[in-house]
Design a protein around this motif. Structure first.
Motif, PDB file in Angstrom:
ATOM      1  N   ASN A   1      38.061  37.786   8.252  1.00 41.62           N
ATOM      2  CA  ASN A   1      37.598  38.967   8.201  1.00 41.62           C
ATOM      3  C   ASN A   1      36.944  39.689   9.538  1.00 41.62           C
ATOM      4  OD1 ASN A   1      37.572  39.170   5.261  1.00 41.62           O
ATOM      5  ND2 ASN A   1      35.492  37.774   5.109  1.00 41.62           N
ATOM      6  N   PHE A   2      36.443  38.903  10.267  1.00 39.36           N
ATOM      7  CA  PHE A   2      35.931  39.255  11.617  1.00 39.36           C
ATOM      8  C   PHE A   2      37.389  38.894  12.427  1.00 39.36           C
ATOM      9  CE2 PHE A   2      31.655  38.332  10.252  1.00 39.36           C
ATOM     10  CZ  PHE A   2      31.074  39.466  10.599  1.00 39.36           C
ATOM     11  N   GLY A   3      37.166  39.779  13.548  1.00 37.44           N
ATOM     12  CA  GLY A   3      38.063  39.860  14.770  1.00 37.44           C
ATOM     13  C   GLY A   3      37.626  40.405  15.991  1.00 37.44           C
ATOM     14  N   PHE A   4      38.076  40.045  16.913  1.00 38.54           N
ATOM     15  CA  PHE A   4      37.565  40.407  18.372  1.00 38.54           C
ATOM     16  C   PHE A   4      38.450  40.624  19.482  1.00 38.54           C
ATOM     17  CE2 PHE A   4      37.902  36.326  18.925  1.00 38.54           C
ATOM     18  CZ  PHE A   4      37.573  35.748  20.282  1.00 38.54           C
ATOM     19  N   SER A   5      38.298  41.355  20.472  1.00 40.17           N
ATOM     20  CA  SER A   5      39.353  41.568  21.484  1.00 40.17           C
ATOM     21  C   SER A   5      38.377  41.224  22.939  1.00 40.17           C
ATOM     22  CB  SER A   5      39.919  42.777  21.753  1.00 40.17           C
ATOM     23  OG  SER A   5      38.856  43.951  21.972  1.00 40.17           O
ATOM     24  N   VAL A   6      39.282  40.460  23.788  1.00 30.43           N
ATOM     25  CA  VAL A   6      38.568  40.168  25.198  1.00 30.43           C
ATOM     26  C   VAL A   6      39.579  40.979  26.009  1.00 30.43           C
ATOM     27  CG1 VAL A   6      38.050  38.540  26.795  1.00 30.43           C
ATOM     28  CG2 VAL A   6      37.666  38.043  24.319  1.00 30.43           C
ATOM     29  N   LEU A   7      39.249  41.522  27.063  1.00 25.69           N
ATOM     30  CA  LEU A   7      40.043  42.392  27.759  1.00 25.69           C
ATOM     31  C   LEU A   7      39.597  42.638  29.168  1.00 25.69           C
ATOM     32  CD1 LEU A   7      40.082  45.690  25.488  1.00 25.69           C
ATOM     33  CD2 LEU A   7      41.935  43.710  25.568  1.00 25.69           C
ATOM     34  N   ARG A   8      40.406  42.798  30.092  1.00 27.36           N
ATOM     35  CA  ARG A   8      40.064  42.982  31.218  1.00 27.36           C
ATOM     36  C   ARG A   8      40.642  44.011  32.191  1.00 27.36           C
ATOM     37  NH1 ARG A   8      40.022  37.613  34.461  1.00 27.36           N
ATOM     38  NH2 ARG A   8      41.804  36.869  32.997  1.00 27.36           N
ATOM     39  N   PRO A   9      40.339  44.877  32.984  1.00 26.25           N
ATOM     40  CA  PRO A   9      41.181  45.908  33.665  1.00 26.25           C
ATOM     41  C   PRO A   9      41.815  45.178  34.846  1.00 26.25           C
ATOM     42  CG  PRO A   9      38.745  46.439  34.289  1.00 26.25           C
ATOM     43  CD  PRO A   9      38.952  45.153  33.147  1.00 26.25           C
ATOM     44  N   ILE A  10      43.058  45.587  34.841  1.00 29.13           N
ATOM     45  CA  ILE A  10      43.790  44.943  36.113  1.00 29.13           C
ATOM     46  C   ILE A  10      43.841  46.113  37.256  1.00 29.13           C
ATOM     47  CG2 ILE A  10      46.128  44.251  36.790  1.00 29.13           C
ATOM     48  CD1 ILE A  10      46.851  43.275  33.996  1.00 29.13           C
ATOM     49  N   ILE A  11      43.094  45.876  38.258  1.00 25.81           N
ATOM     50  CA  ILE A  11      42.783  46.524  39.466  1.00 25.81           C
ATOM     51  C   ILE A  11      43.415  46.706  40.661  1.00 25.81           C
ATOM     52  CG2 ILE A  11      41.001  48.032  40.697  1.00 25.81           C
ATOM     53  CD1 ILE A  11      39.052  46.994  38.486  1.00 25.81           C
ATOM     54  N   ALA A  12      44.539  47.472  40.914  1.00 21.40           N
ATOM     55  CA  ALA A  12      45.572  47.141  41.937  1.00 21.40           C
ATOM     56  C   ALA A  12      44.895  46.837  43.441  1.00 21.40           C
ATOM     57  CB  ALA A  12      46.585  48.195  42.189  1.00 21.40           C
ATOM     58  N   GLY A  13      43.708  47.769  43.733  1.00 23.16           N
ATOM     59  CA  GLY A  13      43.134  47.845  44.747  1.00 23.16           C
ATOM     60  C   GLY A  13      41.802  46.933  44.867  1.00 23.16           C
ATOM     61  N   GLY A  14      41.633  46.048  43.793  1.00 25.21           N
ATOM     62  CA  GLY A  14      40.263  45.280  43.807  1.00 25.21           C
ATOM     63  C   GLY A  14      39.188  46.003  43.505  1.00 25.21           C
ATOM     64  N   PRO A  15      38.137  45.181  43.038  1.00 21.36           N
ATOM     65  CA  PRO A  15      36.779  45.941  42.323  1.00 21.36           C
ATOM     66  C   PRO A  15      36.019  46.655  43.280  1.00 21.36           C
ATOM     67  CG  PRO A  15      36.593  43.481  42.639  1.00 21.36           C
ATOM     68  CD  PRO A  15      38.081  43.585  43.180  1.00 21.36           C
ATOM     69  N   THR A  16      36.539  47.798  43.970  1.00 24.85           N
ATOM     70  CA  THR A  16      35.757  48.529  44.728  1.00 24.85           C
ATOM     71  C   THR A  16      34.806  49.448  43.970  1.00 24.85           C
ATOM     72  OG1 THR A  16      37.291  50.326  44.999  1.00 24.85           O
ATOM     73  CG2 THR A  16      37.709  48.573  46.630  1.00 24.85           C
ATOM     74  N   GLU A  17      33.670  50.160  44.633  1.00 23.47           N
ATOM     75  CA  GLU A  17      33.102  51.012  43.595  1.00 23.47           C
ATOM     76  C   GLU A  17      33.767  52.069  43.072  1.00 23.47           C
ATOM     77  OE1 GLU A  17      28.873  53.722  44.404  1.00 23.47           O
ATOM     78  OE2 GLU A  17      29.651  52.053  45.670  1.00 23.47           O
ATOM     79  N   GLU A  18      34.667  52.888  43.844  1.00 28.66           N
ATOM     80  CA  GLU A  18      35.687  53.631  43.228  1.00 28.66           C
ATOM     81  C   GLU A  18      36.349  53.308  42.154  1.00 28.66           C
ATOM     82  OE1 GLU A  18      39.003  56.956  44.770  1.00 28.66           O
ATOM     83  OE2 GLU A  18      38.012  55.885  46.126  1.00 28.66           O
ATOM     84  N   ASN A  19      36.967  51.984  42.410  1.00 29.24           N
ATOM     85  CA  ASN A  19      37.961  51.352  41.427  1.00 29.24           C
ATOM     86  C   ASN A  19      37.298  51.153  40.131  1.00 29.24           C
ATOM     87  OD1 ASN A  19      40.263  52.148  43.137  1.00 29.24           O
ATOM     88  ND2 ASN A  19      40.087  49.872  43.631  1.00 29.24           N
ATOM     89  N   LEU A  20      36.208  50.505  40.324  1.00 24.95           N
ATOM     90  CA  LEU A  20      35.272  50.224  38.921  1.00 24.95           C
ATOM     91  C   LEU A  20      34.842  51.448  38.073  1.00 24.95           C
ATOM     92  CD1 LEU A  20      32.945  47.236  40.802  1.00 24.95           C
ATOM     93  CD2 LEU A  20      34.906  47.081  38.876  1.00 24.95           C
ATOM     94  N   ALA A  21      34.542  52.436  38.846  1.00 24.65           N
ATOM     95  CA  ALA A  21      34.353  53.890  38.209  1.00 24.65           C
ATOM     96  C   ALA A  21      35.463  54.265  37.389  1.00 24.65           C
ATOM     97  CB  ALA A  21      33.878  54.814  38.875  1.00 24.65           C
ATOM     98  N   GLU A  22      36.621  54.192  38.018  1.00 20.95           N
ATOM     99  CA  GLU A  22      37.838  54.601  37.411  1.00 20.95           C
ATOM    100  C   GLU A  22      38.085  53.570  36.234  1.00 20.95           C
ATOM    101  OE1 GLU A  22      41.121  55.118  40.167  1.00 20.95           O
ATOM    102  OE2 GLU A  22      40.162  56.571  41.342  1.00 20.95           O
ATOM    103  N   ALA A  23      37.929  52.385  36.189  1.00 22.00           N
ATOM    104  CA  ALA A  23      38.236  51.216  35.250  1.00 22.00           C
ATOM    105  C   ALA A  23      37.318  51.484  34.112  1.00 22.00           C
ATOM    106  CB  ALA A  23      37.920  50.033  35.925  1.00 22.00           C
ATOM    107  N   SER A  24      36.070  52.126  34.430  1.00 17.52           N
ATOM    108  CA  SER A  24      35.142  52.092  33.359  1.00 17.52           C
ATOM    109  C   SER A  24      35.366  53.595  32.598  1.00 17.52           C
ATOM    110  CB  SER A  24      33.805  52.322  33.989  1.00 17.52           C
ATOM    111  OG  SER A  24      33.290  51.058  34.307  1.00 17.52           O
ATOM    112  N   ALA A  25      36.078  54.600  33.184  1.00 17.89           N
ATOM    113  CA  ALA A  25      36.515  55.681  32.668  1.00 17.89           C
ATOM    114  C   ALA A  25      37.570  55.429  31.764  1.00 17.89           C
ATOM    115  CB  ALA A  25      36.781  56.824  33.689  1.00 17.89           C
ATOM    116  N   LEU A  26      38.856  54.422  32.126  1.00 18.98           N
ATOM    117  CA  LEU A  26      39.687  54.123  31.405  1.00 18.98           C
ATOM    118  C   LEU A  26      39.204  53.375  30.283  1.00 18.98           C
ATOM    119  CD1 LEU A  26      42.600  54.150  30.648  1.00 18.98           C
ATOM    120  CD2 LEU A  26      42.936  52.260  32.366  1.00 18.98           C
ATOM    121  N   THR A  27      38.269  52.153  30.305  1.00 22.97           N
ATOM    122  CA  THR A  27      37.575  51.597  29.183  1.00 22.97           C
ATOM    123  C   THR A  27      37.030  52.670  28.211  1.00 22.97           C
ATOM    124  OG1 THR A  27      37.098  49.905  30.669  1.00 22.97           O
ATOM    125  CG2 THR A  27      35.894  50.222  28.561  1.00 22.97           C
ATOM    126  N   LYS A  28      36.524  53.664  28.337  1.00 18.54           N
ATOM    127  CA  LYS A  28      35.963  54.570  27.607  1.00 18.54           C
ATOM    128  C   LYS A  28      37.287  55.477  26.611  1.00 18.54           C
ATOM    129  CE  LYS A  28      31.593  55.006  29.939  1.00 18.54           C
ATOM    130  NZ  LYS A  28      30.569  55.596  30.822  1.00 18.54           N
TER     131      LYS A  28
END
Length: 319
Positions: free
Chosen positions: A134-161
């Motif tokens: 009945n239950f299910g789940f997902s575990v995901l991570r953004p693959i960020i080409a330039g690494g987890p910079t502040e700008e890239n993390l903001a873009e990753a959050s936008a894509l996540t949404k």
């Protein structure tokens, strides 16, 4: 006999318990079924789970198809950022990889999750799956080409949404998805192996599907006081067994893991060794330090287990 069955049951149900503690921790952080949990920054020590890392921010979601089909909607990758992960059932059995390195290859797709024997309407152009739980789940991570910079993390959050999880009844319209940033929230997702674990087992067994290959374990669970659709009311003697069996199950799993790693380390060819951490290939020289360290850890764990077995207060009766 009851004591040994309690140990066996805990080992058997461990994947399901990992899932339960995972959704319990998310619920405590305000993440409900069909919500998207994400980290706006790379998680730190407060993110407590079995195999975490601190290189990319995690994204999670969970759902329950007992109430009807669910749509898991993955967005397409954008320049420099894609999202990758796995959709699983409650026993952590993969249904499929999704996202940039998954079945949709980063083009985006709707994954349509239906209950067993479902014969209702389908979703156009969706990929259909029939999980066994009945239950299910997902575990995901953004693959960020330039690494987890502040700008890239903001873009990753936008894509996540742009990820959405919603029931079929809301398909075709604007399906509202709630996004919960859990960065800095304490998330204890690792099962605590004490006498209370059996209450958690009773809860999940009552909520999940029992498959044909689970019938034998249902009998073993009934023998230790865990029955579907019946109250969970262990008496003092049975609780004493639980209190001893939960830690014993943990010791067994820890010792088995260490001994297995020694076996892997000793089977390499031409000096190659398969290490416990990361399964890194060791070329040219033998990783004797790792083998020696692991061997001493295994001896210590085994001796500790033996000592605990002999010194731990035993139940006064056999149920």
């Amino acid at each position: 006999m009851t004591y040994h069955r309690a140990v066996d049951a805990t080992v058997w149900v461990m994947p399901l318990m990992n899932f339960k503690f995972y959704i319990d921790a998310l619920a405590q952080a305000g993440v409900e079924p069909n919500d998207i949990e994400y980290n706006s920054k790379v998680q730190d020590w407060r993110f407590q789970t079995a195999t975490p890392n601190n290189t990319t921010p995690y994204i999670h979601a969970y759902w329950n198809i007992n109430y009807g089909p669910v749509v898991f909607d993955m967005p397409a990758s954008v320049e420099g950022i894609g999202i990758f992960g796995t959709v699983m059932d409650a026993w952590q059995r993969p249904l499929d990889d999704v996202g940039s390195k998954g079945r949709d290859h980063g083009l985006g797709a709707k994954y349509f999750l239906v209950p067993a024997n479902y014969d209702g309407p389908l979703l156009r152009n969706a990929l259909v799956y029939e999980p066994e739980t009945n239950f299910g789940f997902s575990v995901l991570r953004p693959i960020i080409a330039g690494g987890p910079t502040e700008e890239n993390l903001a873009e990753a959050s936008a894509l996540t949404k742009q990820i959405k999880v919603y029931p079929l009844s809301k398909a075709g319209g604007e399906a509202a998805t709630n996004y919960v940033d859990v960065y800095s929230a304490p998330l204890e997702m690792t099962p605590k192996m004490d006498g209370a674990i059996y209450g958690h087992i009773h809860e999940m067994i009552g909520e999940e599907v029992v498959l044909d290959h689970d019938f034998a374990m249902m009998g073993a669970l009934a023998r230790i006081g865990i029955k579907r659709n019946e109250p969970f009311e262990p008496d003092a003697d049975l609780q004493a067994i639980y209190n001893a069996a939960g830690p014993e199950a943990l010791e067994y799993m820890m010792t088995s893991t260490i001994v297995s790693s020694i076996h892997l380390c000793s089977k390499g060819k031409s000096g190659q060794r398969l290490s416990l951490m990361g399964r890194e290939r060791r070329n040219g020289t033998k990783n004797t330090h790792h083998i020696k360290t692991t061997w001493h850890a295994a001896r210590f764990t085994t001796r500790s287990s033996q000592a605990l077995r002999t010194t731990r207060p035993q139940p006064t009766t056999s149920i």
